[in-house]
Design a protein around this motif. Structure first.
Motif, PDB file in Angstrom:
ATOM      1  N   SER A   5      -4.656   3.165 -16.675  1.00 51.30           N
ATOM      2  CA  SER A   5      -3.574   4.155 -16.634  1.00 51.30           C
ATOM      3  C   SER A   5      -3.262   4.737 -18.005  1.00 51.30           C
ATOM      4  O   SER A   5      -2.344   5.534 -18.136  1.00 51.30           O
ATOM      5  N   SER A   6      -4.012   4.347 -19.015  1.00 52.32           N
ATOM      6  CA  SER A   6      -3.728   4.810 -20.370  1.00 52.32           C
ATOM      7  C   SER A   6      -4.373   6.160 -20.652  1.00 52.32           C
ATOM      8  O   SER A   6      -5.497   6.429 -20.218  1.00 52.32           O
ATOM      9  N   ASN A   7      -3.663   7.008 -21.403  1.00 52.81           N
ATOM     10  CA  ASN A   7      -4.214   8.286 -21.871  1.00 52.81           C
ATOM     11  C   ASN A   7      -4.877   8.173 -23.249  1.00 52.81           C
ATOM     12  O   ASN A   7      -5.242   9.188 -23.838  1.00 52.81           O
ATOM     13  N   ASP A   8      -4.998   6.960 -23.758  1.00 53.92           N
ATOM     14  CA  ASP A   8      -5.628   6.738 -25.062  1.00 53.92           C
ATOM     15  C   ASP A   8      -7.140   6.799 -24.887  1.00 53.92           C
ATOM     16  O   ASP A   8      -7.847   5.805 -24.978  1.00 53.92           O
ATOM     17  N   TYR A   9      -7.648   8.022 -24.638  1.00 51.68           N
ATOM     18  CA  TYR A   9      -9.010   8.218 -24.156  1.00 51.68           C
ATOM     19  C   TYR A   9     -10.095   7.694 -25.090  1.00 51.68           C
ATOM     20  O   TYR A   9     -11.164   7.290 -24.633  1.00 51.68           O
ATOM     21  N   LEU A  10      -9.850   7.715 -26.398  1.00 54.33           N
ATOM     22  CA  LEU A  10     -10.859   7.280 -27.357  1.00 54.33           C
ATOM     23  C   LEU A  10     -10.522   5.945 -28.008  1.00 54.33           C
ATOM     24  O   LEU A  10     -11.248   5.487 -28.893  1.00 54.33           O
ATOM     25  N   GLY A  11      -9.414   5.334 -27.618  1.00 50.90           N
ATOM     26  CA  GLY A  11      -9.012   4.065 -28.210  1.00 50.90           C
ATOM     27  C   GLY A  11      -8.482   4.182 -29.622  1.00 50.90           C
ATOM     28  O   GLY A  11      -8.434   3.190 -30.372  1.00 50.90           O
ATOM     29  N   VAL A  12      -8.023   5.380 -30.005  1.00 52.61           N
ATOM     30  CA  VAL A  12      -7.594   5.610 -31.388  1.00 52.61           C
ATOM     31  C   VAL A  12      -6.286   4.897 -31.713  1.00 52.61           C
ATOM     32  O   VAL A  12      -6.014   4.570 -32.869  1.00 52.61           O
ATOM     33  N   ALA A  49      -5.753  11.564 -26.776  1.00 50.33           N
ATOM     34  CA  ALA A  49      -6.957  11.198 -27.522  1.00 50.33           C
ATOM     35  C   ALA A  49      -6.671  10.861 -28.985  1.00 50.33           C
ATOM     36  O   ALA A  49      -7.444  10.132 -29.609  1.00 50.33           O
ATOM     37  N   PHE A  50      -5.570  11.369 -29.541  1.00 52.20           N
ATOM     38  CA  PHE A  50      -5.224  11.058 -30.930  1.00 52.20           C
ATOM     39  C   PHE A  50      -4.552   9.691 -31.060  1.00 52.20           C
ATOM     40  O   PHE A  50      -4.393   9.185 -32.166  1.00 52.20           O
ATOM     41  N   GLY A  51      -4.114   9.123 -29.941  1.00 50.14           N
ATOM     42  CA  GLY A  51      -3.593   7.768 -29.949  1.00 50.14           C
ATOM     43  C   GLY A  51      -2.243   7.569 -30.608  1.00 50.14           C
ATOM     44  O   GLY A  51      -1.834   6.422 -30.822  1.00 50.14           O
ATOM     45  N   VAL A  52      -1.523   8.633 -30.926  1.00 45.31           N
ATOM     46  CA  VAL A  52      -0.236   8.483 -31.615  1.00 45.31           C
ATOM     47  C   VAL A  52       0.833   9.150 -30.745  1.00 45.31           C
ATOM     48  O   VAL A  52       1.053   8.738 -29.611  1.00 45.31           O
ATOM     49  N   SER A  53       1.516  10.148 -31.244  1.00 44.67           N
ATOM     50  CA  SER A  53       2.456  10.953 -30.457  1.00 44.67           C
ATOM     51  C   SER A  53       2.777  12.209 -31.245  1.00 44.67           C
ATOM     52  O   SER A  53       2.382  12.350 -32.395  1.00 44.67           O
ATOM     53  N   GLY A  54       3.538  13.121 -30.616  1.00 45.16           N
ATOM     54  CA  GLY A  54       3.851  14.390 -31.253  1.00 45.16           C
ATOM     55  C   GLY A  54       2.977  15.499 -30.704  1.00 45.16           C
ATOM     56  O   GLY A  54       2.154  15.286 -29.802  1.00 45.16           O
ATOM     57  N   ALA A  55       3.153  16.704 -31.251  1.00 43.15           N
ATOM     58  CA  ALA A  55       2.416  17.868 -30.776  1.00 43.15           C
ATOM     59  C   ALA A  55       2.391  18.928 -31.867  1.00 43.15           C
ATOM     60  O   ALA A  55       3.094  18.823 -32.875  1.00 43.15           O
ATOM     61  N   ALA A  56       1.580  19.949 -31.619  1.00 43.21           N
ATOM     62  CA  ALA A  56       1.531  21.081 -32.540  1.00 43.21           C
ATOM     63  C   ALA A  56       1.288  22.359 -31.758  1.00 43.21           C
ATOM     64  O   ALA A  56       0.646  22.348 -30.710  1.00 43.21           O
ATOM     65  N   VAL A  57       1.817  23.448 -32.280  1.00 42.50           N
ATOM     66  CA  VAL A  57       1.567  24.784 -31.758  1.00 42.50           C
ATOM     67  C   VAL A  57       0.671  25.498 -32.755  1.00 42.50           C
ATOM     68  O   VAL A  57       1.007  25.606 -33.946  1.00 42.50           O
ATOM     69  N   LEU A  58      -0.499  25.963 -32.293  1.00 42.75           N
ATOM     70  CA  LEU A  58      -1.428  26.741 -33.112  1.00 42.75           C
ATOM     71  C   LEU A  58      -1.266  28.207 -32.758  1.00 42.75           C
ATOM     72  O   LEU A  58      -1.228  28.567 -31.570  1.00 42.75           O
ATOM     73  N   CYS A  59      -1.176  29.063 -33.772  1.00 44.06           N
ATOM     74  CA  CYS A  59      -0.885  30.472 -33.501  1.00 44.06           C
ATOM     75  C   CYS A  59      -1.151  31.328 -34.733  1.00 44.06           C
ATOM     76  O   CYS A  59      -1.632  30.832 -35.754  1.00 44.06           O
ATOM     77  N   SER A  60      -0.802  32.609 -34.634  1.00 39.46           N
ATOM     78  CA  SER A  60      -0.955  33.541 -35.749  1.00 39.46           C
ATOM     79  C   SER A  60       0.162  33.335 -36.767  1.00 39.46           C
ATOM     80  O   SER A  60       1.161  32.658 -36.510  1.00 39.46           O
ATOM     81  N   GLU A  61      -0.001  33.957 -37.919  1.00 38.76           N
ATOM     82  CA  GLU A  61       1.026  33.895 -38.965  1.00 38.76           C
ATOM     83  C   GLU A  61       2.354  34.498 -38.496  1.00 38.76           C
ATOM     84  O   GLU A  61       3.408  33.860 -38.640  1.00 38.76           O
ATOM     85  N   PRO A  62       2.361  35.711 -37.909  1.00 38.93           N
ATOM     86  CA  PRO A  62       3.637  36.265 -37.429  1.00 38.93           C
ATOM     87  C   PRO A  62       4.282  35.409 -36.348  1.00 38.93           C
ATOM     88  O   PRO A  62       5.513  35.247 -36.340  1.00 38.93           O
ATOM     89  N   MET A  63       3.479  34.860 -35.426  1.00 44.04           N
ATOM     90  CA  MET A  63       4.044  34.027 -34.374  1.00 44.04           C
ATOM     91  C   MET A  63       4.676  32.767 -34.963  1.00 44.04           C
ATOM     92  O   MET A  63       5.762  32.337 -34.537  1.00 44.04           O
ATOM     93  N   ALA A  64       4.018  32.167 -35.934  1.00 48.06           N
ATOM     94  CA  ALA A  64       4.574  30.971 -36.573  1.00 48.06           C
ATOM     95  C   ALA A  64       5.901  31.283 -37.248  1.00 48.06           C
ATOM     96  O   ALA A  64       6.870  30.522 -37.126  1.00 48.06           O
ATOM     97  N   ASN A  65       5.949  32.400 -37.954  1.00 44.57           N
ATOM     98  CA  ASN A  65       7.197  32.780 -38.619  1.00 44.57           C
ATOM     99  C   ASN A  65       8.301  33.071 -37.611  1.00 44.57           C
ATOM    100  O   ASN A  65       9.479  32.740 -37.838  1.00 44.57           O
ATOM    101  N   TYR A  66       7.931  33.671 -36.488  1.00 42.33           N
ATOM    102  CA  TYR A  66       8.902  33.944 -35.424  1.00 42.33           C
ATOM    103  C   TYR A  66       9.467  32.636 -34.873  1.00 42.33           C
ATOM    104  O   TYR A  66      10.689  32.476 -34.696  1.00 42.33           O
ATOM    105  N   LEU A  67       8.589  31.665 -34.589  1.00 39.19           N
ATOM    106  CA  LEU A  67       9.042  30.384 -34.045  1.00 39.19           C
ATOM    107  C   LEU A  67       9.901  29.630 -35.055  1.00 39.19           C
ATOM    108  O   LEU A  67      10.873  28.955 -34.682  1.00 39.19           O
TER     109      LEU A  67
END
Length: 383
Positions: A45-52, A237-255
């Motif tokens: 039942s674990s999502n730790d797909y790579l055992g990281v 798969a990263f085995g830790v927690s948290g998240a990130a949003v990847l985007c353009s420079e203007p979108m990042a500044n907007y967020l």
């Protein structure tokens, strides 16, 4: 109706439909084995797909990060919480995935809620795959925009909705790999349909990042698609927690100006960002772990095809076995637990009514014997 009566009624309804959720504390739950109440189970039942999560380099990095930065960030990233460890990991992640910017969030749920809340206005339309994650659909429903859902992975259904008249902008939302069915979205076709009408494409690749594509760059990279907004999470798969949003420079500044979850939440601990940097290095260079995971998936599917349960058409680490009725799924999971296997019965409202299932998740840490033993137990339990 009083508050207490409302609460009691809601709880009773959950119990009556065999969908009441219970949390169980375990002593070890992310690795090959799960230990609960002193008993050890093979963990499917674990999502730790790579055992990281158990990787020595990542554990050491978190310890080193805590020694350098302490165990907390001390505030919002807009005040004092944004640290050089956050900045360095954001830059490392953006370069790896080929985006101008990356912004760290405390969770994938928070990232999805923040992006949609910041972007959506009353005249806009949000067009989401009907099986998108709860964090995406809930944010869309609570936004002032109109939410419309296209049939799961059906590009023709999406195109029909995109062709409808709208006074504002259109935001298309899907996942790279769907968390309950384990299937992959046709991202190239979805991106083409979205671009054709000038819409914005947002992809949540929580279950694809780290395990799919070159170096584990995920579903979008594999299908040669760069969405306007890519959300990746670090609890799988990263085995830790948290998240990130990847985007353009203007979108990042907007967020950074308008994403309230980012502005008003205490930032991720710098030690965690430091550990995530190490986790990314581990994920990138461990192609052998991805190869092992794919071999485990193929082995399980070959055996599961003989079961009297519906095996979903998934080529990913998520292998759902459809049972149907809630109580039967719960009983089946309990029977397997008695045999030393930890599987989770997933029931409505997480999945549609009548599709209660055992959600089998495979990892690179599983051995061939582990998988064969599970299949034997499933044969016996479903006989």
């Amino acid at each position: 109706m009083s508050w207490q009566r409302r609460i009691d009624s809601a709880l009773e309804q959950r119990r009556a439909t065999d969908s009441f959720r219970v949390r169980l504390a375990n002593q070890q739950g992310s690795a090959r084995y799960l230990v609960q109440d002193g008993t050890r189970y093979l963990n499917f039942s674990s999502n730790d797909y790579l055992g990281v999560s158990q990787h020595a380099e990542v554990i050491t990095a978190w310890q080193q990060g805590a020694e350098i930065y302490g165990v907390g960030s001390g505030g919002s990233g807009h005040v004092t919480g944004y640290n050089e460890a956050h900045q360095q990991f954001e830059q490392q992640l953006a370069a790896w995935l080929g985006f101008p910017r990356a912004l760290l969030f405390i969770s994938g749920f928070a990232a999805n809620q923040a992006v949609i809340a910041a972007l959506a206005e009353k005249t806009d339309s949000i067009i989401a795959d009907k099986l998108s994650h709860a964090s995406l659909l809930e944010a869309a429903m609570h936004s002032p925009a109109q939410l419309r859902r296209f049939a799961h992975n059906d590009v023709a259904s999406l195109q029909t909705l995109l062709a409808q008249q709208t006074d504002g902008e259109q935001l298309v939302i899907t996942e790279g790999v769907f968390s309950m069915d384990g299937d992959a979205a046709p991202l190239a076709e979805i991106a083409q349909a979205t671009r054709y009408v000038g819409g914005l494409l947002m992809v949540d690749d929580a279950h694809g990042i780290g395990v799919i594509g070159s170096e584990g760059r995920g579903s979008c990279y594999q299908q040669q698609v760069q969405p306007d907004i890519l959300v990746v999470t670090f609890g799988k798969a990263f085995g830790v927690s948290g998240a990130a949003v990847l985007c353009s420079e203007p979108m990042a500044n907007y967020l950074l100006q308008f994403a309230r979850h980012l502005i008003y939440s205490t930032a991720m601990p710098p030690a965690q960002a430091y550990a995530l940097s190490a986790a990314l290095d581990v994920v990138r260079r461990n192609e052998s772990r991805r190869v092992q995971l794919q071999a485990n998936i193929a082995r399980f599917r070959k055996g599961a095809e003989q079961l009297p349960l519906k095996l979903m058409a998934s080529q990913t680490a998520i292998q759902p076995l459809i049972v149907g009725e809630n109580q039967i799924a719960v009983n089946l999971a309990a029977t397997l637990r008695e045999q030393g296997f930890w599987l989770t019965a997933i029931r409505p409202p997480t999945v549609p009514a009548g599709t209660a299932r055992l959600r089998v998740t495979l990892t690179a840490s599983h051995t061939s014997d582990d998988i064969d033993s599970l299949l034997e137990a499933l044969y016996d339990a479903t006989r």
